[in-house]
Design an enzyme around this catalytic site. Sequence first.
Site, PDB file in Angstrom:
ATOM      1  N   THR A  12       0.859  -1.194   0.000  1.00  0.00           N
ATOM      2  CA  THR A  12       0.000   0.000   0.000  1.00  0.00           C
ATOM      3  C   THR A  12       0.890   1.238   0.000  1.00  0.00           C
ATOM      4  O   THR A  12       1.957   1.263   0.621  1.00  0.00           O
ATOM      5  CB  THR A  12      -0.946   0.027   1.218  1.00  0.00           C
ATOM      6  OG1 THR A  12      -0.175   0.084   2.424  1.00  0.00           O
ATOM      7  CG2 THR A  12      -1.866  -1.190   1.243  1.00  0.00           C
ATOM      8  N   GLY A  13       0.441   2.263  -0.732  1.00  0.00           N
ATOM      9  CA  GLY A  13       1.283   3.459  -0.855  1.00  0.00           C
ATOM     10  C   GLY A  13       2.573   3.118  -1.568  1.00  0.00           C
ATOM     11  O   GLY A  13       3.654   3.536  -1.152  1.00  0.00           O
ATOM     12  N   GLY A  14       2.449   2.372  -2.663  1.00  0.00           N
ATOM     13  CA  GLY A  14       3.649   1.881  -3.358  1.00  0.00           C
ATOM     14  C   GLY A  14       4.102   2.759  -4.502  1.00  0.00           C
ATOM     15  O   GLY A  14       4.987   2.378  -5.260  1.00  0.00           O
ATOM     16  N   SER A  16       5.406   5.852  -4.206  1.00  0.00           N
ATOM     17  CA  SER A  16       6.271   6.947  -3.754  1.00  0.00           C
ATOM     18  C   SER A  16       7.189   6.452  -2.635  1.00  0.00           C
ATOM     19  O   SER A  16       6.871   5.463  -1.960  1.00  0.00           O
ATOM     20  CB  SER A  16       5.371   8.076  -3.228  1.00  0.00           C
ATOM     21  OG  SER A  16       6.121   9.117  -2.661  1.00  0.00           O
ATOM     22  N   GLY A  17       8.310   7.122  -2.470  1.00  0.00           N
ATOM     23  CA  GLY A  17       9.157   6.944  -1.292  1.00  0.00           C
ATOM     24  C   GLY A  17       9.535   5.506  -0.974  1.00  0.00           C
ATOM     25  O   GLY A  17       9.993   4.742  -1.827  1.00  0.00           O
ATOM     26  N   ILE A  18       9.317   5.140   0.290  1.00  0.00           N
ATOM     27  CA  ILE A  18       9.729   3.819   0.791  1.00  0.00           C
ATOM     28  C   ILE A  18       8.949   2.703   0.079  1.00  0.00           C
ATOM     29  O   ILE A  18       9.521   1.657  -0.263  1.00  0.00           O
ATOM     30  CB  ILE A  18       9.493   3.753   2.321  1.00  0.00           C
ATOM     31  CG1 ILE A  18      10.445   4.714   3.044  1.00  0.00           C
ATOM     32  CG2 ILE A  18       9.657   2.325   2.840  1.00  0.00           C
ATOM     33  CD1 ILE A  18      10.117   4.941   4.525  1.00  0.00           C
ATOM     34  N   GLY A  19       7.660   2.922  -0.171  1.00  0.00           N
ATOM     35  CA  GLY A  19       6.840   1.905  -0.843  1.00  0.00           C
ATOM     36  C   GLY A  19       7.349   1.621  -2.246  1.00  0.00           C
ATOM     37  O   GLY A  19       7.470   0.455  -2.654  1.00  0.00           O
ATOM     38  N   SER A 137       7.435   3.615  12.836  1.00  0.00           N
ATOM     39  CA  SER A 137       8.421   4.711  12.851  1.00  0.00           C
ATOM     40  C   SER A 137       9.091   4.707  14.216  1.00  0.00           C
ATOM     41  O   SER A 137       8.494   4.253  15.207  1.00  0.00           O
ATOM     42  CB  SER A 137       7.728   6.055  12.652  1.00  0.00           C
ATOM     43  OG  SER A 137       8.602   7.127  12.980  1.00  0.00           O
ATOM     44  N   TYR A 150       0.592  11.783  15.286  1.00  0.00           N
ATOM     45  CA  TYR A 150       1.343  10.882  14.392  1.00  0.00           C
ATOM     46  C   TYR A 150       2.049   9.794  15.206  1.00  0.00           C
ATOM     47  O   TYR A 150       1.957   8.600  14.892  1.00  0.00           O
ATOM     48  CB  TYR A 150       2.362  11.698  13.579  1.00  0.00           C
ATOM     49  CG  TYR A 150       3.257  10.856  12.690  1.00  0.00           C
ATOM     50  CD1 TYR A 150       2.725  10.092  11.652  1.00  0.00           C
ATOM     51  CD2 TYR A 150       4.642  10.823  12.889  1.00  0.00           C
ATOM     52  CE1 TYR A 150       3.551   9.313  10.841  1.00  0.00           C
ATOM     53  CE2 TYR A 150       5.467  10.053  12.082  1.00  0.00           C
ATOM     54  CZ  TYR A 150       4.914   9.303  11.054  1.00  0.00           C
ATOM     55  OH  TYR A 150       5.734   8.531  10.254  1.00  0.00           O
TER      56      TYR A 150
END
Length: 249
Positions: A12-14, A16-19, A137, A150
């Site tokens: 999920t959220g793949g 951008s960034g870490i994904g 995190s 957060y």
Amino acid sequence: MKKLNNKVAVITGGNSGIGLATARRFITDGALVVITGRNQEALDAAVIDLGDRATGIPSDVTNIEDLDRLFAQVQEQFGQIDVLFANAGIAPLLPCEAVTEEHFDILFNTNVRGLFFTIQKALPLLSEGASVILNASIVAQSGLPNTSIYSATKAAVRSLGRTLAAELASRGIRVNVVSPGLIETPFWDKVGLSKDEVDAFGAQVIQQTPLGRPGRSEEIAATVAFLASDDASYFTGADLVADGGMIQV
Ligand code: NAI
């Protein structure tokens, strides 16, 4: 043979960034990868970048119908899931007195409710021996000003990693958490701070980080790829902290 040879992985959220870095790493390791995100254009661009072992399916983790649609499509196309990386997350930052109900709700809806129902809806498709990785995190274990909501969401994610590991062990499913420190991704453009504020924050974090630099998405991707693979066959309920030593030293 490659470590994730022909495994079906959903991130999920793949886009951008870490994904996205993890999708690239999983493909290098032999997997077929499904990435999700809310923005069709960003998904299309990521799939072009990743090549023909990647599939993009638009899906918002805060929308249960989207999650149902996502896993129905994964079932139809792939039949099962071997690796699930519940990575999508947001981090608008605010001092405690400025937190609104909307701020509270969007953070918990995305980072906790969205993550939980992603896993619940994926359960029928998870193969025996599947690996589920949750992106938390280091803020789950520290007290960083302006991150109250957060950080609370990420502490909840860490907790879910323990409970779900216990619940899913009987199916041979391993559930682990990765806790990145400061990683250079587009995330930092979206936290609601000016560039100068982000730079000042970054400089302060780097000063407290023994390795003296921020992390790269590829370094988190390597950690996630380890947890996804049989190399981590005796890991469940664990939290791998990848933070250059910031909160460990
Ligand atoms: P990013 O902003 O590049 O990626 C976030 C991804 O989540 C994007 O693909 C975005 O489309 C997706 N996303 C956000 N809300 C969504 C929703 N409602 N439905 C579906 N997808 C959604 O940021 P980054 O850094 O790659 O963040 C990924 C994860 O890593 C997040 O959970 C974040 O909290 C965590 N993290 C990031 C750190 C950093 O320093 N960059 C440090 C520690 C944890």
